[in-house]
Write a protein that holds these residues in place. Structure first.
Motif, PDB file in Angstrom:
ATOM      1  N   ALA A  97       0.844  -1.188   0.000  1.00 33.06           N
ATOM      2  CA  ALA A  97       0.000   0.000   0.000  1.00 33.06           C
ATOM      3  C   ALA A  97       0.880   1.239   0.000  1.00 33.06           C
ATOM      4  O   ALA A  97       1.871   1.314   0.734  1.00 33.06           O
ATOM      5  CB  ALA A  97      -0.926   0.014   1.208  1.00 33.06           C
ATOM      6  N   LEU A  98       0.514   2.197  -0.833  1.00 31.82           N
ATOM      7  CA  LEU A  98       1.200   3.486  -0.883  1.00 31.82           C
ATOM      8  C   LEU A  98       0.363   4.492  -0.097  1.00 31.82           C
ATOM      9  O   LEU A  98      -0.823   4.671  -0.368  1.00 31.82           O
ATOM     10  CB  LEU A  98       1.367   3.942  -2.336  1.00 31.82           C
ATOM     11  N   ILE A  99       1.001   5.132   0.868  1.00 31.10           N
ATOM     12  CA  ILE A  99       0.292   6.062   1.752  1.00 31.10           C
ATOM     13  C   ILE A  99       1.056   7.381   1.791  1.00 31.10           C
ATOM     14  O   ILE A  99       2.261   7.396   2.028  1.00 31.10           O
ATOM     15  CB  ILE A  99       0.165   5.505   3.187  1.00 31.10           C
ATOM     16  N   ASN A 100       0.346   8.469   1.551  1.00 28.20           N
ATOM     17  CA  ASN A 100       0.906   9.809   1.721  1.00 28.20           C
ATOM     18  C   ASN A 100       0.094  10.533   2.789  1.00 28.20           C
ATOM     19  O   ASN A 100      -1.129  10.614   2.688  1.00 28.20           O
ATOM     20  CB  ASN A 100       0.834  10.614   0.417  1.00 28.20           C
ATOM     21  N   LEU A 101       0.783  11.037   3.801  1.00 29.55           N
ATOM     22  CA  LEU A 101       0.130  11.808   4.845  1.00 29.55           C
ATOM     23  C   LEU A 101       0.838  13.148   4.991  1.00 29.55           C
ATOM     24  O   LEU A 101       1.984  13.308   4.569  1.00 29.55           O
ATOM     25  CB  LEU A 101       0.159  11.057   6.189  1.00 29.55           C
ATOM     26  N   ARG A 102       0.140  14.090   5.588  1.00 29.19           N
ATOM     27  CA  ARG A 102       0.712  15.421   5.826  1.00 29.19           C
ATOM     28  C   ARG A 102       0.653  15.734   7.314  1.00 29.19           C
ATOM     29  O   ARG A 102      -0.335  15.422   7.979  1.00 29.19           O
ATOM     30  CB  ARG A 102      -0.062  16.481   5.051  1.00 29.19           C
ATOM     31  N   GLY A 103       1.730  16.341   7.823  1.00 35.85           N
ATOM     32  CA  GLY A 103       1.781  16.695   9.239  1.00 35.85           C
ATOM     33  C   GLY A 103       2.601  17.940   9.465  1.00 35.85           C
ATOM     34  O   GLY A 103       3.310  18.423   8.569  1.00 35.85           O
ATOM     35  N   LEU A 104       2.513  18.451  10.666  1.00 30.84           N
ATOM     36  CA  LEU A 104       3.247  19.652  11.025  1.00 30.84           C
ATOM     37  C   LEU A 104       4.732  19.347  11.120  1.00 30.84           C
ATOM     38  O   LEU A 104       5.139  18.320  11.674  1.00 30.84           O
ATOM     39  CB  LEU A 104       2.736  20.184  12.361  1.00 30.84           C
ATOM     40  N   GLY A 105       5.574  20.228  10.575  1.00 28.53           N
ATOM     41  CA  GLY A 105       7.018  20.071  10.657  1.00 28.53           C
ATOM     42  C   GLY A 105       7.584  20.808  11.867  1.00 28.53           C
ATOM     43  O   GLY A 105       6.882  21.578  12.536  1.00 28.53           O
ATOM     44  N   ILE A 106       8.854  20.576  12.147  1.00 29.76           N
ATOM     45  CA  ILE A 106       9.474  21.243  13.306  1.00 29.76           C
ATOM     46  C   ILE A 106       9.775  22.708  13.007  1.00 29.76           C
ATOM     47  O   ILE A 106      10.022  23.490  13.930  1.00 29.76           O
ATOM     48  CB  ILE A 106      10.767  20.516  13.728  1.00 29.76           C
ATOM     49  N   THR A 107       9.769  23.096  11.739  1.00 26.62           N
ATOM     50  CA  THR A 107       9.955  24.507  11.353  1.00 26.62           C
ATOM     51  C   THR A 107       8.796  24.925  10.470  1.00 26.62           C
ATOM     52  O   THR A 107       8.963  25.102   9.259  1.00 26.62           O
ATOM     53  CB  THR A 107      11.288  24.703  10.621  1.00 26.62           C
ATOM     54  N   PRO A 108       7.583  25.097  11.032  1.00 29.80           N
ATOM     55  CA  PRO A 108       6.404  25.388  10.201  1.00 29.80           C
ATOM     56  C   PRO A 108       6.515  26.678   9.405  1.00 29.80           C
ATOM     57  O   PRO A 108       5.963  26.782   8.308  1.00 29.80           O
ATOM     58  CB  PRO A 108       5.265  25.469  11.234  1.00 29.80           C
ATOM     59  N   LYS A 109       7.253  27.701   9.926  1.00 23.25           N
ATOM     60  CA  LYS A 109       7.367  28.970   9.220  1.00 23.25           C
ATOM     61  C   LYS A 109       8.211  28.849   7.961  1.00 23.25           C
ATOM     62  O   LYS A 109       8.104  29.677   7.058  1.00 23.25           O
ATOM     63  CB  LYS A 109       7.956  30.032  10.149  1.00 23.25           C
ATOM     64  N   ASP A 110       9.065  27.811   7.901  1.00 20.01           N
ATOM     65  CA  ASP A 110       9.936  27.622   6.738  1.00 20.01           C
ATOM     66  C   ASP A 110       9.332  26.679   5.705  1.00 20.01           C
ATOM     67  O   ASP A 110       9.932  26.458   4.651  1.00 20.01           O
ATOM     68  CB  ASP A 110      11.299  27.074   7.177  1.00 20.01           C
ATOM     69  N   ASP A 111       8.169  26.095   6.003  1.00 17.46           N
ATOM     70  CA  ASP A 111       7.559  25.138   5.090  1.00 17.46           C
ATOM     71  C   ASP A 111       6.590  25.875   4.170  1.00 17.46           C
ATOM     72  O   ASP A 111       5.573  26.405   4.625  1.00 17.46           O
ATOM     73  CB  ASP A 111       6.805  24.054   5.871  1.00 17.46           C
ATOM     74  N   PRO A 112       6.858  25.932   2.863  1.00 18.50           N
ATOM     75  CA  PRO A 112       5.989  26.687   1.959  1.00 18.50           C
ATOM     76  C   PRO A 112       4.580  26.133   1.879  1.00 18.50           C
ATOM     77  O   PRO A 112       3.645  26.865   1.579  1.00 18.50           O
ATOM     78  CB  PRO A 112       6.713  26.582   0.606  1.00 18.50           C
ATOM     79  N   ASP A 113       4.378  24.830   2.153  1.00 21.30           N
ATOM     80  CA  ASP A 113       3.053  24.233   2.085  1.00 21.30           C
ATOM     81  C   ASP A 113       2.349  24.191   3.429  1.00 21.30           C
ATOM     82  O   ASP A 113       1.223  23.722   3.515  1.00 21.30           O
ATOM     83  CB  ASP A 113       3.140  22.807   1.519  1.00 21.30           C
ATOM     84  N   GLY A 114       2.984  24.638   4.493  1.00 21.81           N
ATOM     85  CA  GLY A 114       2.354  24.607   5.800  1.00 21.81           C
ATOM     86  C   GLY A 114       2.532  23.273   6.497  1.00 21.81           C
ATOM     87  O   GLY A 114       2.976  23.214   7.639  1.00 21.81           O
ATOM     88  N   LEU A 115       2.177  22.182   5.811  1.00 20.26           N
ATOM     89  CA  LEU A 115       2.318  20.829   6.359  1.00 20.26           C
ATOM     90  C   LEU A 115       3.261  20.044   5.460  1.00 20.26           C
ATOM     91  O   LEU A 115       3.141  20.082   4.235  1.00 20.26           O
ATOM     92  CB  LEU A 115       0.955  20.131   6.434  1.00 20.26           C
ATOM     93  N   ILE A 116       4.181  19.313   6.080  1.00 21.35           N
ATOM     94  CA  ILE A 116       5.142  18.533   5.299  1.00 21.35           C
ATOM     95  C   ILE A 116       4.593  17.133   5.060  1.00 21.35           C
ATOM     96  O   ILE A 116       3.712  16.662   5.770  1.00 21.35           O
ATOM     97  CB  ILE A 116       6.506  18.473   5.992  1.00 21.35           C
ATOM     98  N   SER A 117       5.157  16.470   4.070  1.00 25.21           N
ATOM     99  CA  SER A 117       4.644  15.174   3.636  1.00 25.21           C
ATOM    100  C   SER A 117       5.504  14.033   4.171  1.00 25.21           C
ATOM    101  O   SER A 117       6.730  14.123   4.222  1.00 25.21           O
ATOM    102  CB  SER A 117       4.615  15.108   2.105  1.00 25.21           C
ATOM    103  N   ILE A 118       4.841  12.951   4.581  1.00 18.75           N
ATOM    104  CA  ILE A 118       5.517  11.696   4.891  1.00 18.75           C
ATOM    105  C   ILE A 118       4.924  10.644   3.966  1.00 18.75           C
ATOM    106  O   ILE A 118       3.712  10.443   3.908  1.00 18.75           O
ATOM    107  CB  ILE A 118       5.377  11.293   6.377  1.00 18.75           C
TER     108      ILE A 118
END
Length: 340
Positions: A97-118
């Motif tokens: 199974a291929l799973i993509n999730l999004r969550g808060l990163g440790i540097t949210p102000k530097d993330d252009p999408d707001g939530l980073i992908s795992i």
């Protein structure tokens, strides 16, 4: 925002050294670190008593190259695991199974999408996670693993989904609190500062909501899928995480709408303040207009001005001006021009 995203893409595509961490997790919850140099000899891994969790964290090109040389994952899946732009998804491919999730990163102000992908590739005895940044929930996931909370791939996926929602939930609540504070002290005196705060809150809410809704759908689809490594308790946890993201999506939508309404109210207050000040200036001008006419008329340097040499003339003109000003002011008060 678009320029930041493009710059980050360019940065992610550089470098070919991949950071790898691997763990052997048994059914009883015990965990052993796997030497990276010996990892290739263990793959492909097939066991009913344990599974391997491989964490890849580096540039997309390096991740794709490592997956091609050390795993038997097909090329479309490798492309999905190394893609820079992703959205939450769940897809069954062959036995995995291929799973993509999004969550808060440790540097949210530097993330252009707001939530980073795992990105996750899950089989019955191997889990591969790919993350180009560091999740804020990363340490709590590792701590739970070390405490024996993970027994199979289903436990790991459910734990990741739960921790991702747990870290994002207070951030969404804080956005709601900021909107509440703005509503509580809504005033034209703080209009410029409040508009800046509201614009920031609205931007974050839109950024988070972009991924919250598809993430809920992906988690619900995964919870309802028929996969051997997903136990009933894992499905319950996944449904719980999906409900949490559904609630957050609704809260983010409410925050966005409330922020838009607050912005309109502040604009109205600002316009009302400008109108009030303009009205005050107009009233002052109307009061002094006849006085200016009278003083200008009497101040003409021509002969024939009555009482020009009378000793009481100056005081008389002052008294007439005061009476005219008071009369005009009383007229405006009666007509309620001073009411806001």
């Amino acid at each position: 925002m678009a320029s930041q995203r493009l710059a980050k893409k360019a940065d992610l595509c550089q470098g070919l050294v991949v950071e790898i961490k691997a763990y052997l997790i048994r059914k009883d919850g015990s965990v052993d670190d796997i030497n990276v140099e010996k990892l290739s000899s263990l793959l492909p891994y097939d066991s009913t008593d344990s599974f391997i969790w491989i964490r890849l964290q580096d540039k997309p090109a390096a991740v794709a190259e490592w997956l091609r040389h050390h795993t038997q994952i097909i090329e479309p899946t490798i492309s999905a695991l190394s893609a820079v732009e992703t959205r939450p998804r769940f897809q069954i491919i062959d036995s995995g199974a291929l799973i993509n999730l999004r969550g808060l990163g440790i540097t949210p102000k530097d993330d252009p999408d707001g939530l980073i992908s795992i990105r996750l590739w899950v089989e019955h005895s191997v889990v591969i996670s790919v993350c180009f940044d560091v999740l804020a929930a990363n340490n709590s996931i590792i701590d739970a693993m070390n405490k024996g909370a993970i027994h199979d791939p289903g436990d790991l996926i459910a734990l990741i989904a739960e921790k991702v929602s747990d870290t994002l939930d207070p951030v969404v609540a804080a956005l709601g609190d900021r909107v509440d504070n703005c509503e509580a002290r809504l005033s034209s005196d703080d209009a410029w500062e409040m508009r800046r705060i509201i614009a920031s809150v609205r931007s974050q809410a839109i950024s988070y909501r972009r991924f919250a809704t598809p993430q809920r759908q992906a988690l619900e689809t995964m919870a309802n899928s028929h996969l051997a490594w997903l136990a009933d308790d894992d499905r319950i946890h996944l449904h719980g995480a999906a409900d949490c993201f559904a609630r957050m999506a609704e809260e983010l939508e409410a925050i966005r709408e409330r922020a838009a309404l607050l912005h309109e109210q502040l604009t109205d207050l600002r316009s009302e303040q400008i109108d009030t000040r303009g009205l005050l200036l107009s009233i002052v001008a109307l009061i002094f207009l006849p006085l200016t006419f009278l003083t200008g008329l009497l101040g003409m340097n021509v002969a024939g001005i009555p009482y020009a040499n009378a000793p009481w003339a100056f005081n008389g003109v002052i008294a007439i001006c005061v009476l005219i000003a008071v009369a005009i002011t009383l007229y405006f008060v009666q007509k309620q021009w001073f009411r806001r």
